[in-house]
Design an enzyme around this catalytic site. Sequence first.
Site, short mmCIF file in Angstrom:
data_model
loop_
_atom_site.label_atom_id
_atom_site.label_comp_id
_atom_site.label_asym_id
_atom_site.label_seq_id
_atom_site.Cartn_x
_atom_site.Cartn_y
_atom_site.Cartn_z
N LYS A 11 0.86 -1.21 0.00
CA LYS A 11 0.00 0.00 0.00
C LYS A 11 0.88 1.24 0.00
O LYS A 11 2.04 1.21 0.41
CB LYS A 11 -0.93 0.03 1.22
CG LYS A 11 -0.25 0.14 2.60
CD LYS A 11 -0.03 1.56 3.10
CE LYS A 11 0.62 1.59 4.47
NZ LYS A 11 1.59 2.62 4.70
N ASP A 141 -2.08 -1.59 10.19
CA ASP A 141 -2.33 -1.64 8.74
C ASP A 141 -2.87 -2.98 8.26
O ASP A 141 -3.24 -3.12 7.10
CB ASP A 141 -1.03 -1.36 7.97
CG ASP A 141 -0.60 0.09 8.04
OD1 ASP A 141 -1.46 0.95 8.31
OD2 ASP A 141 0.59 0.36 7.82
O1 C5P Z 1 0.36 -0.82 14.67
P1 C5P Z 1 1.79 -0.96 14.29
O2 C5P Z 1 2.50 -2.03 15.07
O3 C5P Z 1 2.00 -1.14 12.82
O4 C5P Z 1 2.49 0.41 14.65
C1 C5P Z 1 3.90 0.56 14.74
C2 C5P Z 1 4.21 1.74 15.65
O5 C5P Z 1 3.77 2.96 15.05
C3 C5P Z 1 3.49 1.68 16.99
O6 C5P Z 1 4.26 0.99 17.92
C4 C5P Z 1 3.37 3.14 17.36
O7 C5P Z 1 4.54 3.60 17.95
C5 C5P Z 1 3.21 3.84 16.02
N1 C5P Z 1 1.80 4.14 15.67
C6 C5P Z 1 1.15 5.20 16.31
N2 C5P Z 1 -0.16 5.46 15.99
C7 C5P Z 1 -0.81 4.75 15.05
C8 C5P Z 1 -0.15 3.68 14.38
C9 C5P Z 1 1.16 3.41 14.71
O8 C5P Z 1 1.73 5.86 17.16
N3 C5P Z 1 -2.07 5.05 14.75
#
Ligand code: C5P
Length: 315
Positions: A11, A141
């Site tokens: 994406k 995601d």
């Molecule tokens: O959800 P995911 O593990 O992909 O996110 C990776 C990092 O990105 C999280 O640990 C967080 O620090 C940050 N993040 C965030 N807010 C979001 C998505 C991700 O702060 N909405």
Amino acid sequence: MRSYSLIAPAKINLYLEIIGNRPDGYHELAMILQSIDLADQIDLHAASTEAIRVYCHHPQVPTDNSNLAYRAAALMAKQFPDAFSNFGGIDITVRKNIPVAAGLAGGSTNAAAVLVGIDLMWNLGLTQSELEELGAQLGSDVPFCIAGGTVIATGRGEKLSPLPSLDHIYIVLAKYRSLEVSTAWAYKTYRQVFGSTYMTNTEDLAARASAVHSAEIVKAIVNKDAVKIANKMHNDLEKVVLPSYSQVLQLRELFASQEGVLGTMMSGSGPSVFAIVESKAQAEIVKQKIREAIPDEDLELFVTQTIGNGIQILN
Ligand code: C5P
């Protein structure tokens, strides 16, 4: 069936706006996510032992339990222990084409493919929203990657509202192989620098609605107006990544100066940068021009296009 092959598309973010801090440490977002035809292939095979194994030739992809594809299989095994003991273990082969640690959801789309594939392999009959709920436990995601297409994503990124699909918008994508930006670092830095200027109480729905500025790009998407879409792209994380990573900034500026480029943006937390280009032929010319300007082998370049789907079953 005892084996499935699935196509797992990457994406890009056409839009990423940080609305506020969340009590869980994440950020409240308004994003527009778009699937592209740059994709990995995931092969799943039922194994004779009760183990989950990941195989991948790419040197930057771990094959242990830190791999999101592994964690997706482990989550399914935990949720459906009877099916896991009936059907045995799973061998997962990841055929990588999507650049790693790039802001292109490469790991998330692999996890999404594993969820969809195991659902089929174990005859679970899960609905899309059940799959998305499981996906949200793995990463923000992952739910999007299941159905893909063109979607408004809010909350952490896991609340999805589909938009009309955008096909055949041509994109040139660039990423330095050895350059990685930590997503957690990008959000944390954004919070430190800009945290006082945006909402801290994301429960305030009226304030939240007035903070979102994606209306114009949504309208451009509905009208399939590539010029307007390219003009209205936005990514708040550029404000922290571009000043810290000169190579990303250089790519952004180089893309912007090319003939035929309608707009350029960093995807997600980077470091990949993409450009929307008016035609496929022009995209090939832009790719060639970037290659001539940066002959460095470390720079990966792709011509790709928008697609209207997420995970596809190949066989
Ligand atoms: O959800 P995911 O593990 O992909 O996110 C990776 C990092 O990105 C999280 O640990 C967080 O620090 C940050 N993040 C965030 N807010 C979001 C998505 C991700 O702060 N909405």
